[in-house]
Design an enzyme around this catalytic site. Structure first.
Site, mmCIF file in Angstrom:
data_model
loop_
_atom_site.group_PDB
_atom_site.id
_atom_site.type_symbol
_atom_site.label_atom_id
_atom_site.label_comp_id
_atom_site.label_asym_id
_atom_site.label_seq_id
_atom_site.Cartn_x
_atom_site.Cartn_y
_atom_site.Cartn_z
ATOM 1 N N TRP A 29 0.825 -1.209 0.000
ATOM 2 C CA TRP A 29 0.000 0.000 0.000
ATOM 3 C C TRP A 29 0.863 1.264 0.000
ATOM 4 C CZ3 TRP A 29 -2.918 -3.326 -1.412
ATOM 5 C CH2 TRP A 29 -3.861 -4.056 -0.702
ATOM 6 N N ASN A 54 -7.203 -0.717 -4.673
ATOM 7 C CA ASN A 54 -7.267 -2.125 -4.305
ATOM 8 C C ASN A 54 -8.713 -2.609 -4.344
ATOM 9 O OD1 ASN A 54 -6.535 -4.719 -3.134
ATOM 10 N ND2 ASN A 54 -7.481 -3.956 -1.259
ATOM 11 N N GLU A 55 -8.996 -3.514 -5.270
ATOM 12 C CA GLU A 55 -10.287 -4.197 -5.401
ATOM 13 C C GLU A 55 -11.485 -3.242 -5.504
ATOM 14 O OE1 GLU A 55 -9.181 -8.437 -3.316
ATOM 15 O OE2 GLU A 55 -10.329 -6.999 -2.119
ATOM 16 N N TYR A 108 -9.646 -15.961 -5.021
ATOM 17 C CA TYR A 108 -10.023 -16.286 -3.642
ATOM 18 C C TYR A 108 -11.255 -17.187 -3.592
ATOM 19 C CZ TYR A 108 -6.732 -12.845 -1.821
ATOM 20 O OH TYR A 108 -5.589 -12.154 -1.494
ATOM 21 N N GLU A 114 -3.238 -11.253 -6.601
ATOM 22 C CA GLU A 114 -3.501 -11.809 -5.273
ATOM 23 C C GLU A 114 -4.067 -13.212 -5.437
ATOM 24 O OE1 GLU A 114 -5.857 -9.741 -2.390
ATOM 25 O OE2 GLU A 114 -5.109 -7.755 -2.948
#
EC number: 3.2.1.78
Length: 448
Positions: free
Chosen positions: A103, A218-219, A299, A339
């Site tokens: 980050w 992020n996402e 995920y 990820e």
């Protein structure tokens, strides 16, 4: 005779790479964390670039075996924990990893980088400087994410709070994507980060080859608008804005990879029906001007079921293959699986299953690499040093004690290093040389 000579050339090159990394792995086992200028070398440190569907470095392909460690700036801000950052880089380097992701934000929370809009804590910024300087020492490049979709480390919710504190009447966290004031807040942060001069290296961030890419968010999700138009507009504006400040670095969005309305036939690959309703649209989003490569997360335990099962591996294979195909057919750019992981908190978890997950992701990546496809690499979530357990979200891989996982990761690094060192753009589609058979034989071994 030529084939034998070709095999010997490949073998000698591969052995050199392997011996170099095996020595590093031995250093990891002994938990030696020292480094000097001789061990990292002083050769020219260049920007990674993109050519078509592949990354390049100094004219050679650059395939990625990498890792996430999101908290590095936070721990680097305290002298008592700063050494953990160095340990992460030392351990990741020892198993051949070349790209990390972390980050470049912490908005309004504990050890905040940005305490309020355009107001920064200089000591925390120096911590980010340190992270970049340490990454360079260990020849690791970083993907820097610029804001969070989630509340952790502030995220879009913190921007909405700042907006309301300034007199706006905002009712949804998704106002982050549409409100002009919040867009300006974000752009100001981007401008500040990109123009930052590192206090350790004296290099401006936007000129630093240590930075692999900028990640817009992020996402990102915008569930208030399932059509995807709001998020698409934000991506279009911010991608061009980042490129206007820094035309040298690669830019990616930070997507999880969900398919949306623009590609209804591809939504069958989504992990669940809700994934098509969160306002993201993988193909459409990545066709935006200024986006250099696609990102995807993996995920199955979050998206399908928390209970570990072989269906996780089946989903992972089909999910990755679908996105590689899309990157090749529709986008013409690399795709990086930025990820992936499985949590130790999942019912039925064991380390053997995590190792199977690693092998599945690495196999899918290598299948694309062999043919020069768009699958450019992957980054495991996430690498941890011992002593940082208090930050563990369940996905941590402790390389100094997860010996099988470390060997799997190291083997993938060795395989990709063979491609990175032996391939050239004269053999664009997967090193189609006379010694290809010998190369395939080397890559098929479980141990190198």
């Amino acid at each position: 005779m030529k084939d034998q000579l070709g095999f010997r050339i490949v073998l000698c090159s591969a052995v050199f790479i392997i011996l170099t990394q095996n020595r590093a792995l031995a250093d990891l086992d002994s938990e030696s964390h020292e480094v000097n200028s001789e061990s990292v070398g002083e050769e020219q440190w260049e920007m990674v670039q993109r050519k078509g569907m592949q990354f390049t470095l100094n004219g050679q392909p650059f395939y990625v075996n990498g890792f996430n460690t999101y908290w590095m700036m936070t721990l680097a801000a305290d002298n008592s924990t700063r050494g953990k950052v160095t340990e992460v880089f030392q351990q990741a380097s020892a198993v051949g990893m070349t790209v990390g992701r972390t980050w470049a934000f912490n908005d309004g929370q504990w050890r905040a980088l940005q305490k309020s809009p355009s107001v920064y804590d200089e000591e925390v910024f120096k911590a980010l400087d340190f992270v970049l300087s340490e990454a360079r020492k260990y020849k690791i490049r970083l993907i820097l994410s610029l804001v969070n979709n989630w509340d952790a480390y502030g995220g879009k919710a913190q921007y909405v709070k700042w907006g309301n504190a300034s007199g706006l009447n905002l009712t949804s966290d998704d106002d982050f994507f549409t409100n002009p004031t919040l867009r300006n807040f974000y752009q100001s942060h981007v401008r500040t980060v990109l123009n930052r001069v590192n206090t350790f290296t004296n290099i401006t961030y936007k000129n630093d080859p240590t930075i692999f890419a900028w990640e817009l968010m992020n996402e990102p999700r915008c569930p208030s608008d399932p059509s995807g138009d709001k998020l698409q507009s934000w991506i279009q504006e911010m991608a061009v804005f980042v490129k206007s400040l820094d035309a040298k670095h690669l830019v990616e969005i930070g997507l999880e990879g969900f398919y949306g309305p623009s590609a209804p036939a591809r939504t069958r690959f989504n992990p669940n029906p809700y994934a098509a309703q969160v306002g993201t649209d993988f193909i459409r989003n990545n066709q935006v001007l200024g986006i250099d490569f696609a990102s995807v997360h993996v995920y199955p335990d979050s998206w399908i079921s928390p209970a570990v099962s072989n269906s996780f591996l089946e989903f992972t294979s089909s999910w990755m293959q679908a996105h590689v195909e899309d990157a090749e057919m529709y986008l013409g750019m690399p795709v990086l699986f930025t990820e992936f992981g499985v949590s130790a908190h999942d019912p039925g978890f064991n380390t053997s299953f995590r190792d199977m997950m690693l092998n599945t992701v690495y196999k899918m990546t290598l299948n694309s690499t062999r043919k020069g496809g768009a699958g450019a690499g992957s980054l495991v979530w996430q690498v941890f040093p011992q002593g940082a357990e208090f930050m563990d979200d369940g996905y941590a891989v402790y390389l100094t004690r997860a010996h099988t996982a470390s060997k799997i990761i190291s083997l993938q690094s060795k395989r990709l290093a063979i491609f990175n060192s032996l391939c050239s753009w004269r053999c664009r589609w997967g090193c189609k040389k006379k010694n290809q058979t010998a190369l395939d034989a080397l890559l098929s071994h479980d141990e190198l």
